[in-house]
Design an enzyme around this catalytic site. Sequence first.
Site, PDB file in Angstrom:
ATOM      1  N   HIS A 146      56.129 -22.506  72.250  1.00  0.00           N
ATOM      2  CA  HIS A 146      57.552 -22.719  71.968  1.00  0.00           C
ATOM      3  C   HIS A 146      57.746 -24.046  71.227  1.00  0.00           C
ATOM      4  O   HIS A 146      58.453 -24.103  70.206  1.00  0.00           O
ATOM      5  CB  HIS A 146      58.334 -22.718  73.282  1.00  0.00           C
ATOM      6  CG  HIS A 146      59.778 -23.054  73.136  1.00  0.00           C
ATOM      7  ND1 HIS A 146      60.777 -22.089  73.096  1.00  0.00           N
ATOM      8  CD2 HIS A 146      60.423 -24.247  73.036  1.00  0.00           C
ATOM      9  CE1 HIS A 146      61.945 -22.675  72.973  1.00  0.00           C
ATOM     10  NE2 HIS A 146      61.764 -23.988  72.933  1.00  0.00           N
ATOM     11  N   GLU A 147      57.114 -25.105  71.714  1.00  0.00           N
ATOM     12  CA  GLU A 147      57.268 -26.421  71.085  1.00  0.00           C
ATOM     13  C   GLU A 147      56.609 -26.466  69.713  1.00  0.00           C
ATOM     14  O   GLU A 147      57.156 -27.058  68.771  1.00  0.00           O
ATOM     15  CB  GLU A 147      56.693 -27.513  71.996  1.00  0.00           C
ATOM     16  CG  GLU A 147      57.353 -27.616  73.362  1.00  0.00           C
ATOM     17  CD  GLU A 147      58.867 -27.746  73.286  1.00  0.00           C
ATOM     18  OE1 GLU A 147      59.376 -28.290  72.281  1.00  0.00           O
ATOM     19  OE2 GLU A 147      59.554 -27.288  74.220  1.00  0.00           O
ATOM     20  N   HIS A 150      58.894 -24.942  67.233  1.00  0.00           N
ATOM     21  CA  HIS A 150      59.921 -25.888  66.782  1.00  0.00           C
ATOM     22  C   HIS A 150      59.385 -26.755  65.645  1.00  0.00           C
ATOM     23  O   HIS A 150      60.082 -27.006  64.656  1.00  0.00           O
ATOM     24  CB  HIS A 150      60.356 -26.799  67.932  1.00  0.00           C
ATOM     25  CG  HIS A 150      61.403 -26.202  68.819  1.00  0.00           C
ATOM     26  ND1 HIS A 150      62.575 -25.648  68.331  1.00  0.00           N
ATOM     27  CD2 HIS A 150      61.482 -26.108  70.172  1.00  0.00           C
ATOM     28  CE1 HIS A 150      63.312 -25.228  69.343  1.00  0.00           C
ATOM     29  NE2 HIS A 150      62.674 -25.484  70.469  1.00  0.00           N
ATOM     30  N   GLU A 221      66.706 -22.381  69.812  1.00  0.00           N
ATOM     31  CA  GLU A 221      65.940 -22.104  71.032  1.00  0.00           C
ATOM     32  C   GLU A 221      65.526 -20.635  71.081  1.00  0.00           C
ATOM     33  O   GLU A 221      64.385 -20.312  71.423  1.00  0.00           O
ATOM     34  CB  GLU A 221      66.763 -22.469  72.269  1.00  0.00           C
ATOM     35  CG  GLU A 221      66.925 -23.957  72.491  1.00  0.00           C
ATOM     36  CD  GLU A 221      65.602 -24.680  72.593  1.00  0.00           C
ATOM     37  OE1 GLU A 221      64.690 -24.193  73.296  1.00  0.00           O
ATOM     38  OE2 GLU A 221      65.459 -25.741  71.948  1.00  0.00           O
TER      39      GLU A 221
END
Length: 304
Positions: A146-147, A150, A221
């Site tokens: 997930h990070e 980003h 998100e």
Amino acid sequence: MKPFTFYEAIESNKRKTWFIVFIIYFLLFFVCYAVVSYFELGEIGIIIAFLIVLFTNYYAYQKSNEIILNYSGVREPTREEYPYLLNVVEGLSIAAGIPTPKIYIMDDPSPNAFATGKDPQNSVVVVTKGLLDILNRTELEGVIAHEISHIKNYDVRLQTIAAVMVGLIVILGDGLKRSFYYSKRRRDKDENILGIVSLIIAILAPFLATLLRFALSRQREYMADASAAMLTRYPEGLASALEKIAKNFQPIKRANVMTAPLYIVNPLSSNAVSKLFSTHPPIEERIRRLRMMGERWKMLDKEG
């Protein structure tokens, strides 16, 4: 509702993101125009407003990493301390096709994580000690993916620019309101349409811009969740991690309203906060979407 694929989720969020960014820039232009018109600044005023926007964006872009890390009080781990964490980050970075970001630990018991950096070449992933204490390897892979998503999607740059834009709108709007109420020119403008319109813009634009910034954060998100699921090919890992994070949630002491959008879940207490004013989508909805992606992936595997 029909389950959707990773690609459909990502493309949908891209469209929504750029629509929101366009509206924020439009609001900023509108407020700048109102200020220039109200004070009769002419072309010089427009040039000054443009230069202010350009400078603040550049400064935020260059310094955001340093400011965020210093404020967060993080430390660099050794490979002996967390070998599995470094291995996970390195492996997923290779899979995502980006340079391996620097890893930092925040000694906080709340399970959370965030990424920062102006581009993939200057990126950082921060995880809390609380996160490492409760997640298994598969769940940790979901969070790190997930990070990394980003970082790959340039979300930190986008969030920084959006924050600066919204900040300028709020400052200019506040200045316009104060001038309307307290300046000597007020007596000459009570019945002036331009003055009334400028006041309306000054009141509404900051409020709308703030809502749009929160909406932008929520869309990114969702997009990072979908990108993480595509990267690991296992949406359940992130879904399970989010469940554990929600179950063990507690506010992070060093987080604030400016850094909150960076975290995987809102690090601040969210008592009685409206969904419109939330920097993150509801965790339950994120988990539901991830599991729908997993169902769709299984269906496609069976069909293929």
